[in-house]
Design an enzyme around this catalytic site. Structure first.
Site, PDB file in Angstrom:
ATOM      1  N   GLU A 194       0.844  -1.195   0.000  1.00  0.00           N
ATOM      2  CA  GLU A 194       0.000   0.000   0.000  1.00  0.00           C
ATOM      3  C   GLU A 194       0.881   1.247   0.000  1.00  0.00           C
ATOM      4  O   GLU A 194       1.995   1.229   0.518  1.00  0.00           O
ATOM      5  CB  GLU A 194      -0.858   0.021   1.282  1.00  0.00           C
ATOM      6  CG  GLU A 194      -2.303  -0.377   1.087  1.00  0.00           C
ATOM      7  CD  GLU A 194      -3.123   0.673   0.332  1.00  0.00           C
ATOM      8  OE1 GLU A 194      -2.557   1.503  -0.403  1.00  0.00           O
ATOM      9  OE2 GLU A 194      -4.346   0.644   0.481  1.00  0.00           O
ATOM     10  N   ASP A 195       0.336   2.334  -0.533  1.00  0.00           N
ATOM     11  CA  ASP A 195       1.053   3.608  -0.453  1.00  0.00           C
ATOM     12  C   ASP A 195       0.929   4.210   0.942  1.00  0.00           C
ATOM     13  O   ASP A 195       1.901   4.690   1.515  1.00  0.00           O
ATOM     14  CB  ASP A 195       0.547   4.592  -1.519  1.00  0.00           C
ATOM     15  CG  ASP A 195      -0.979   4.768  -1.518  1.00  0.00           C
ATOM     16  OD1 ASP A 195      -1.683   4.020  -0.808  1.00  0.00           O
ATOM     17  OD2 ASP A 195      -1.471   5.666  -2.221  1.00  0.00           O
ATOM     18  N   ASP A 209      -4.313   5.257   6.207  1.00  0.00           N
ATOM     19  CA  ASP A 209      -4.848   6.481   6.809  1.00  0.00           C
ATOM     20  C   ASP A 209      -5.891   6.046   7.842  1.00  0.00           C
ATOM     21  O   ASP A 209      -5.534   5.677   8.966  1.00  0.00           O
ATOM     22  CB  ASP A 209      -5.431   7.309   5.646  1.00  0.00           C
ATOM     23  CG  ASP A 209      -5.865   8.702   6.001  1.00  0.00           C
ATOM     24  OD1 ASP A 209      -6.681   8.843   6.913  1.00  0.00           O
ATOM     25  OD2 ASP A 209      -5.417   9.671   5.362  1.00  0.00           O
ATOM     26  N   PHE A 236      -2.712  15.898   4.811  1.00  0.00           N
ATOM     27  CA  PHE A 236      -2.825  15.388   3.437  1.00  0.00           C
ATOM     28  C   PHE A 236      -1.462  15.479   2.727  1.00  0.00           C
ATOM     29  O   PHE A 236      -0.796  16.504   2.768  1.00  0.00           O
ATOM     30  CB  PHE A 236      -3.877  16.200   2.670  1.00  0.00           C
ATOM     31  CG  PHE A 236      -4.137  15.642   1.310  1.00  0.00           C
ATOM     32  CD1 PHE A 236      -4.835  14.451   1.152  1.00  0.00           C
ATOM     33  CD2 PHE A 236      -3.671  16.292   0.182  1.00  0.00           C
ATOM     34  CE1 PHE A 236      -5.065  13.913  -0.109  1.00  0.00           C
ATOM     35  CE2 PHE A 236      -3.902  15.760  -1.090  1.00  0.00           C
ATOM     36  CZ  PHE A 236      -4.597  14.575  -1.225  1.00  0.00           C
ATOM     37  N   ARG A 268       1.342  12.483  -8.764  1.00  0.00           N
ATOM     38  CA  ARG A 268       1.896  11.121  -8.654  1.00  0.00           C
ATOM     39  C   ARG A 268       3.332  11.027  -9.146  1.00  0.00           C
ATOM     40  O   ARG A 268       4.088  10.160  -8.721  1.00  0.00           O
ATOM     41  CB  ARG A 268       1.064  10.137  -9.475  1.00  0.00           C
ATOM     42  CG  ARG A 268      -0.360   9.969  -9.000  1.00  0.00           C
ATOM     43  CD  ARG A 268      -0.993   8.763  -9.674  1.00  0.00           C
ATOM     44  NE  ARG A 268      -2.441   8.745  -9.608  1.00  0.00           N
ATOM     45  CZ  ARG A 268      -3.147   8.339  -8.564  1.00  0.00           C
ATOM     46  NH1 ARG A 268      -2.546   7.923  -7.483  1.00  0.00           N
ATOM     47  NH2 ARG A 268      -4.465   8.350  -8.597  1.00  0.00           N
TER      48      ARG A 268
HETATM   49  P1  XMP Z   1      -7.735   4.808   4.209  1.00  0.00           P
HETATM   50  O1  XMP Z   1      -8.380   5.961   4.924  1.00  0.00           O
HETATM   51  O2  XMP Z   1      -8.724   3.876   3.596  1.00  0.00           O
HETATM   52  O3  XMP Z   1      -6.973   5.523   3.015  1.00  0.00           O
HETATM   53  O4  XMP Z   1      -6.692   4.117   5.061  1.00  0.00           O
HETATM   54  C1  XMP Z   1      -6.183   4.786   2.199  1.00  0.00           C
HETATM   55  C2  XMP Z   1      -6.220   5.247   0.774  1.00  0.00           C
HETATM   56  O5  XMP Z   1      -6.660   6.615   0.628  1.00  0.00           O
HETATM   57  C3  XMP Z   1      -5.721   7.362  -0.084  1.00  0.00           C
HETATM   58  N1  XMP Z   1      -5.102   8.339   0.844  1.00  0.00           N
HETATM   59  C4  XMP Z   1      -4.398   9.401   0.486  1.00  0.00           C
HETATM   60  N2  XMP Z   1      -4.032   9.838  -0.727  1.00  0.00           N
HETATM   61  N3  XMP Z   1      -2.913  11.661   0.293  1.00  0.00           N
HETATM   62  C5  XMP Z   1      -3.294  10.982  -0.824  1.00  0.00           C
HETATM   63  O6  XMP Z   1      -2.921  11.402  -1.922  1.00  0.00           O
HETATM   64  C6  XMP Z   1      -3.237  11.270   1.548  1.00  0.00           C
HETATM   65  O7  XMP Z   1      -2.852  11.940   2.523  1.00  0.00           O
HETATM   66  C7  XMP Z   1      -4.014  10.081   1.639  1.00  0.00           C
HETATM   67  N4  XMP Z   1      -4.509   9.417   2.695  1.00  0.00           N
HETATM   68  C8  XMP Z   1      -5.153   8.333   2.176  1.00  0.00           C
HETATM   69  C9  XMP Z   1      -4.715   6.377  -0.627  1.00  0.00           C
HETATM   70  O8  XMP Z   1      -5.086   5.984  -1.923  1.00  0.00           O
HETATM   71  C10 XMP Z   1      -4.805   5.186   0.278  1.00  0.00           C
HETATM   72  O9  XMP Z   1      -4.573   3.960  -0.372  1.00  0.00           O
HETATM   73 MG    MG Z   2      -4.010   3.679  -2.281  1.00  0.00          MG
END
Ligand code: XMP
Ligand code: MG
Length: 190
Positions: free
Chosen positions: A113-114, A117, A166, A179
């Site tokens: 995962e990237d 959150d 963010f 990206r």
């Molecule tokens: P959750 O809340 O499901 O979020 O853990 C995971 C996915 O949401 C995107 N994400 C972000 N993308 N900046 C971004 O550009 C952020 O700060 C951010 N936070 C969450 C991301 O795709 C991740 O897989």
């Molecule tokens: Mg993602």
């Protein structure tokens, strides 16, 4: 010297996306060093075992590619695509746009995962993976926002813990942009 000059060109200190300002949070060379560290830990943990990397698109495409460049030649790579973020916020709903490949039974799966959150996306992907009865499941995430996490999740390899702000760059986007940046950038306080 030439390379340094090029880096400063492609890694600006500040960027603007849709009229919002972002500043560097993690420099490109720090990201690359950390990815190499994580890969060497993963190589040693999976020594003698066939690994399947599951890249969670879109955001993880760069992290997964750089990680794989350090992994064993026999590593398999598969993809899933999910979507949950709208603009700068989690919608709380996960849309599956490309399902997890159905070839994970009995395999050692590393979900890549990237960013974790709220944890909603990862939880969704993990459920899909477990449905296929893999031999083992671990998680590698480049970024983790501990203050945003809603439910406890086991994260096996974490690149960086970051504040609940963010971020964009190195695969992560703000409505499709950012990206291709090689560093990670954080939204400046407004
Ligand atoms: P959750 O809340 O499901 O979020 O853990 C995971 C996915 O949401 C995107 N994400 C972000 N993308 N900046 C971004 O550009 C952020 O700060 C951010 N936070 C969450 C991301 O795709 C991740 O897989
Ligand atoms: Mg993602």
């Amino acid at each position: 010297m030439y390379q340094r000059a090029t880096m400063s060109h492609i890694q600006p200190f500040e960027i603007d996306l849709y009229g919002r300002s972002f500043g560097v949070l993690i420099a490109a060379d720090q990201i690359q060093e950390r990815v190499a560290d994580l890969a060497s830990q993963i190589r040693s943990d999976y020594a003698g075992r066939q690994l399947v990397v599951l890249c969670v698109l879109n955001g993880a495409f760069r992290f997964a590619a750089d990680l794989c460049s350090h992994l064993n030649d026999s590593t398999e790579v598969v993809f899933t695509k999910v979507h949950s973020y709208e603009g700068m916020l989690s919608s709380g709903l996960v849309q599956e746009q490309l399902p997890v490949s159905s070839q994970l039974a009995g395999k050692h799966v590393l979900i890549v995962e990237d960013i974790v959150d709220t944890g909603t996306t990862l939880k969704f992907v993990m459920e899909r993976v477990y449905q296929q009865a893999p031999a083992s499941v671990r998680v590698a995430t480049l970024l983790f926002k501990p203050d945003a996490l809603l439910k406890p999740l086991q994260l096996d390899y974490v690149g960086f813990e970051i504040p609940n702000r963010f971020v964009v760059g190195y695969g992560l986007d703000y409505d499709g942009q950012g990206r291709c940046l090689n560093a990670l950038y954080v939204l400046k306080e407004e």
